[in-house]
Write a protein that holds these residues in place. Structure first.
Motif, PDB file in Angstrom:
ATOM      1  N   ALA A  85       0.796  -0.991   0.088  1.00  0.00           N
ATOM      2  CA  ALA A  85       0.151   0.141   0.169  1.00  0.00           C
ATOM      3  C   ALA A  85       0.796   1.186   0.014  1.00  0.00           C
ATOM      4  N   ALA A  86       0.486   2.298  -0.647  1.00  0.00           N
ATOM      5  CA  ALA A  86       1.112   3.772  -0.576  1.00  0.00           C
ATOM      6  C   ALA A  86       1.679   4.283   0.645  1.00  0.00           C
ATOM      7  N   SER A  87       0.755   3.951   1.688  1.00  0.00           N
ATOM      8  CA  SER A  87       1.287   4.265   3.024  1.00  0.00           C
ATOM      9  C   SER A  87       2.298   3.468   3.432  1.00  0.00           C
ATOM     10  N   VAL A  88       2.341   2.294   3.363  1.00  0.00           N
ATOM     11  CA  VAL A  88       3.464   1.503   3.638  1.00  0.00           C
ATOM     12  C   VAL A  88       4.854   2.219   3.119  1.00  0.00           C
ATOM     13  N   GLN A  89       4.782   2.419   1.663  1.00  0.00           N
ATOM     14  CA  GLN A  89       5.715   2.863   1.072  1.00  0.00           C
ATOM     15  C   GLN A  89       6.202   4.395   1.031  1.00  0.00           C
ATOM     16  N   GLU A  90       5.221   5.109   1.530  1.00  0.00           N
ATOM     17  CA  GLU A  90       5.429   6.568   1.696  1.00  0.00           C
ATOM     18  C   GLU A  90       6.869   6.940   2.340  1.00  0.00           C
ATOM     19  N   ASP A  91       7.153   6.323   3.567  1.00  0.00           N
ATOM     20  CA  ASP A  91       8.181   6.834   4.459  1.00  0.00           C
ATOM     21  C   ASP A  91       9.289   5.632   4.198  1.00  0.00           C
ATOM     22  N   ASP A  92       9.444   4.754   3.626  1.00  0.00           N
ATOM     23  CA  ASP A  92      10.583   4.072   2.948  1.00  0.00           C
ATOM     24  C   ASP A  92      11.348   4.702   1.913  1.00  0.00           C
ATOM     25  N   GLU A  93      12.453   5.228   2.147  1.00  0.00           N
ATOM     26  CA  GLU A  93      13.455   5.913   1.032  1.00  0.00           C
ATOM     27  C   GLU A  93      13.423   4.804  -0.015  1.00  0.00           C
ATOM     28  N   HIS A  94      13.614   3.323   0.278  1.00  0.00           N
ATOM     29  CA  HIS A  94      14.097   2.298  -0.673  1.00  0.00           C
ATOM     30  C   HIS A  94      13.098   1.735  -1.065  1.00  0.00           C
ATOM     31  N   SER A  95      11.503   2.174  -1.046  1.00  0.00           N
ATOM     32  CA  SER A  95      10.482   1.582  -1.591  1.00  0.00           C
ATOM     33  C   SER A  95      10.291   1.728  -2.967  1.00  0.00           C
ATOM     34  N   MET A  96       9.518   0.931  -3.568  1.00  0.00           N
ATOM     35  CA  MET A  96       9.363   1.127  -4.987  1.00  0.00           C
ATOM     36  C   MET A  96       8.796   2.436  -5.509  1.00  0.00           C
ATOM     37  N   LEU A  97       7.744   2.892  -4.497  1.00  0.00           N
ATOM     38  CA  LEU A  97       7.159   4.274  -4.678  1.00  0.00           C
ATOM     39  C   LEU A  97       8.303   5.283  -4.758  1.00  0.00           C
ATOM     40  N   ASN A  98       9.080   5.324  -3.892  1.00  0.00           N
ATOM     41  CA  ASN A  98      10.109   6.499  -4.034  1.00  0.00           C
ATOM     42  C   ASN A  98      11.085   5.954  -4.940  1.00  0.00           C
ATOM     43  N   SER A  99      11.271   4.765  -5.344  1.00  0.00           N
ATOM     44  CA  SER A  99      12.362   4.687  -6.348  1.00  0.00           C
ATOM     45  C   SER A  99      11.488   5.264  -7.710  1.00  0.00           C
ATOM     46  N   PHE A 100      10.346   4.921  -8.026  1.00  0.00           N
ATOM     47  CA  PHE A 100       9.779   5.534  -9.026  1.00  0.00           C
ATOM     48  C   PHE A 100       9.765   7.272  -8.942  1.00  0.00           C
ATOM     49  N   ARG A 101       9.504   7.752  -7.821  1.00  0.00           N
ATOM     50  CA  ARG A 101       9.734   9.231  -7.650  1.00  0.00           C
ATOM     51  C   ARG A 101      10.965   9.675  -8.075  1.00  0.00           C
ATOM     52  N   THR A 102      12.067   9.130  -7.678  1.00  0.00           N
ATOM     53  CA  THR A 102      13.318   9.215  -7.645  1.00  0.00           C
ATOM     54  C   THR A 102      13.744   9.462  -9.448  1.00  0.00           C
ATOM     55  N   LEU A 103      13.199   8.198 -10.014  1.00  0.00           N
ATOM     56  CA  LEU A 103      13.425   8.156 -11.543  1.00  0.00           C
ATOM     57  C   LEU A 103      12.962   9.225 -12.392  1.00  0.00           C
ATOM     58  N   LEU A 104      11.692   9.521 -11.840  1.00  0.00           N
ATOM     59  CA  LEU A 104      10.832  10.534 -12.415  1.00  0.00           C
ATOM     60  C   LEU A 104      11.301  12.049 -12.359  1.00  0.00           C
ATOM     61  N   LYS A 105      11.959  12.142 -11.225  1.00  0.00           N
ATOM     62  CA  LYS A 105      12.574  13.405 -10.980  1.00  0.00           C
ATOM     63  C   LYS A 105      14.033  13.687 -11.784  1.00  0.00           C
ATOM     64  N   TRP A 106      14.551  12.661 -11.813  1.00  0.00           N
ATOM     65  CA  TRP A 106      15.986  12.249 -12.398  1.00  0.00           C
ATOM     66  C   TRP A 106      15.720  12.812 -14.010  1.00  0.00           C
ATOM     67  N   HIS A 107      14.725  12.172 -14.480  1.00  0.00           N
ATOM     68  CA  HIS A 107      14.357  12.119 -15.998  1.00  0.00           C
ATOM     69  C   HIS A 107      14.004  13.549 -16.121  1.00  0.00           C
ATOM     70  N   ALA A 108      13.065  14.348 -15.365  1.00  0.00           N
ATOM     71  CA  ALA A 108      12.464  15.531 -15.615  1.00  0.00           C
ATOM     72  C   ALA A 108      13.960  16.634 -15.640  1.00  0.00           C
ATOM     73  N   ASP A 109      14.916  16.270 -15.044  1.00  0.00           N
ATOM     74  CA  ASP A 109      16.238  17.259 -14.613  1.00  0.00           C
ATOM     75  C   ASP A 109      17.128  17.047 -16.042  1.00  0.00           C
ATOM     76  N   LEU A 110      16.777  16.014 -16.884  1.00  0.00           N
ATOM     77  CA  LEU A 110      17.806  15.766 -18.044  1.00  0.00           C
ATOM     78  C   LEU A 110      17.447  17.040 -19.060  1.00  0.00           C
ATOM     79  N   SER A 111      18.353  17.196 -19.708  1.00  0.00           N
ATOM     80  CA  SER A 111      18.464  18.221 -20.715  1.00  0.00           C
ATOM     81  C   SER A 111      17.221  18.077 -21.698  1.00  0.00           C
ATOM     82  N   PRO A 112      16.731  19.121 -22.110  1.00  0.00           N
ATOM     83  CA  PRO A 112      15.540  19.029 -23.094  1.00  0.00           C
ATOM     84  C   PRO A 112      15.955  18.648 -24.465  1.00  0.00           C
TER      85      PRO A 112
END
Length: 552
Positions: free
Chosen positions: A443-470
């Motif tokens: 569940a999202a609540s379980v993963q929210e505060d775990d920095e190594h969770s799948m949810l936060n891994s996806f957030r990390t990847l999407l943030k990384w992608h958004a910051d790449l060169s246009p």
């Protein structure tokens, strides 16, 4: 400034964008009837925004008898009471836009419900004002169907109407009669219905099964297709797979109609269309449908298959690159019609490795030329749910059980909480489909505060992608033929190049870094293991490396 900000300013925000698909029945139930709704979507938009996506695509919420859960529309301009009302939809638009999210909605232009007023009028006689709004045909002299066309859901595509003494075409369920888009009045009406939603503030449309919009008026039989046996030596379960679909879809008239759709969209700056195209030659259809003055982008079923080996992906991506040219793909590996990718693409891998591979496939999608569509729950690593026969809702699965279990396994409710809440916080009453037991601990609540969770891994990847060169948005792509379990490709843009290597196999592997990338920056997200030793890249299972070099 992120790449998507630059693209937004150019009027092409959709290039390199990430779209999050919401299946409303299973997202969040706000009114406590066991079915997700538009107010529930509104409640969860802050969560969606936190993922780092650019847009949401909302599956059908229109008025419908729900034979196919909203893909059988009985009123194109109203919300089904199950999901709320037009005011609720307006609130979704308002909040999404306030959060910087675009809103794309489904449109089903090839067929309606058999309870749509248009069809109810059409079936009354052969000479009423809407008599030619659907595809009608006389029986053969022996009373059999006009031709051999098959429904996507199995069996004949033709249904008998006793009042007209004719057959009508149904490419899907018998309750979904096909519109006759050869009739100009039908086209005008559908364009007017698109305009209704554009005026209401939507940013675009996902066009369902859009290559089914036209049929060959000659009604010729489709040719037989060589039967492909499965691993057990058995032929296909679905009769649809027994023929080449030459005459029942993907007709040339559709290209002209799509130009009309595009002309309408061009009146609404920054609006977008993404087409769903399933065909025997999907890359050619994607190319034809996404050339200038037609759809902005399209996705096929190629990456929605059971196959995900490096060789399959190389072949698929290279064919797409070679055929689509200036057209634009939208890469999707999961949606509401196929088993979840976490299960489908991890067969033979243990649970720990499967968890490591899920971000790997997201990295692949983000670095490919094209846009990305994520399906709700992918960010949680949800596996396919095992739904008991007595709980099935999908007529497709009920009809073909047990050889095919239908689409309910990927449509079970989103698990939001796991702290004692019933139904994982989706609803306070029994939901339309049961929450899968393995989903509670994801569940999202379980993963929210775990920095190594799948949810936060996806957030990390999407943030990384958004910051790449246009420049990455429109960079060219070249797939390397490694001949092994490594998927390797380059993206080349003016002023910079990227080298991407992903280990999709079950063993560690190595490869040389091309000389042009000597001294390149290693920009790999910290989620992925791997190292560069001299000029050799070493990748463990589920490992990856991404390098960038400036070429100016």
């Amino acid at each position: 400034m992120s790449g998507n900000t630059i693209i937004e300013n150019s009027g092409e925000w959709w290039r390199n964008s990430v779209i999050y698909q919401i299946y409303p029945r299973s997202f969040c139930d706000a009114n406590g009837d066991g079915i997700g709704d538009l107010p529930g979507i509104c409640q969860k938009l802050d969560y969606v925004k936190s993922l780092g996506v650019d847009a949401i695509w909302i599956s059908p919420f229109f008025k419908s008898p729900m034979a196919d859960f909203g893909y059988d529309v009985s009123d194109y301009r109203d919300v089904d009471p199950l999901f709320g009302n037009l005011g609720d939809f307006d609130q979704v638009i308002e909040k999404a836009h306030a959060l910087g999210l675009k809103v794309i909605i489904d449109q089903i232009l090839s067929h309606t419900s058999d309870q749509h007023p248009w069809f109810e009028e059409s079936r009354q006689s052969r000479d009423n004002p809407k008599a030619d709004w659907y595809v009608w045909a006389d029986a053969k002299p022996d009373g059999s169907a006009p031709n051999n066309w098959m429904s996507n859901f199995g069996g004949s595509a033709w249904r008998w109407c006793t009042r007209r003494r004719q057959y009508y075409l149904t490419n899907f369920l018998k309750e979904q009669p096909d519109l006759n888009l050869h009739n100009p009045d039908v086209q005008e009406q559908l364009l007017a219905d698109l305009k209704f939603w554009l005026d209401r503030g939507v940013d675009g449309f996902r066009l369902d099964a859009i290559n089914h919009a036209f049929h060959n008026q000659s009604l010729q039989d489709n040719p037989a297709r060589p039967v492909k046996l499965n691993k057990d030596g058995l032929p296909p379960v679905n009769s649809y797979e027994y023929q080449w679909h030459i005459h029942d879809k993907s007709q040339p008239e559709n290209l002209v109609f799509l130009q009309r759709v595009r002309a309408l969209m061009d009146q609404y700056p920054n609006s977008v269309t993404v087409g769903e195209v399933g065909d025997d030659n999907t890359h050619k259809i994607m190319a034809d449908y996404t050339t200038e003055h037609r759809l902005h982008m399209a996705y096929s079923f190629d990456l929605l298959s059971e196959e995900c080996s490096a060789q399959f992906l190389r072949d698929t991506l290279e064919k797409n690159r070679r055929v689509i040219e200036e057209g634009w793909p939208c890469w999707s590996i999961s949606n509401h019609d196929v088993p979840r990718s976490f299960t489908r693409w991890n067969k033979g891998f243990d649970a720990e490795t499967a968890m490591a591979r899920a971000p790997l496939f997201l990295l692949m999608q983000l670095m490919l030329r094209g846009s990305v569509c994520l399906y709700q729950g992918e960010e949680l690593g949800l596996p396919e749910a095992d739904v008991a026969f007595e709980d099935l809702q999908d007529p497709y699965g009920i009809n073909l059980w047990p050889e095919f279990k239908g689409r309910d396994g990927c449509r079970t409710p989103m698990p939001w909480f796991n702290g004692g809440e019933i139904n994982a916080g989706f609803s306070k009453v029994k939901p339309w489909l049961p929450v899968a037991e393995p989903h509670y601990h994801l569940a999202a609540s379980v993963q929210e505060d775990d920095e190594h969770s799948m949810l936060n891994s996806f957030r990390t990847l999407l943030k990384w992608h958004a910051d790449l060169s246009p420049a990455l948005a429109t960079a060219q792509q070249a797939i390397a033929d490694t001949g092994n379990d490594l998927l390797v490709f380059e993206r080349t843009a003016e002023g910079e190049s990227y080298f991407v290597a992903l280990n999709l196999g079950g063993e560690a592997a190595s490869l040389p870094l091309p000389e042009k990338f000597a001294g390149a920056d290693d920009i790999t997200p910290a989620l992925f293991a791997g190292e560069l030793d001299g000029a050799e890249i070493h990748l463990p299972v589920a490992g990856a490396r991404v390098f960038r070099v400036q070429t100016r």
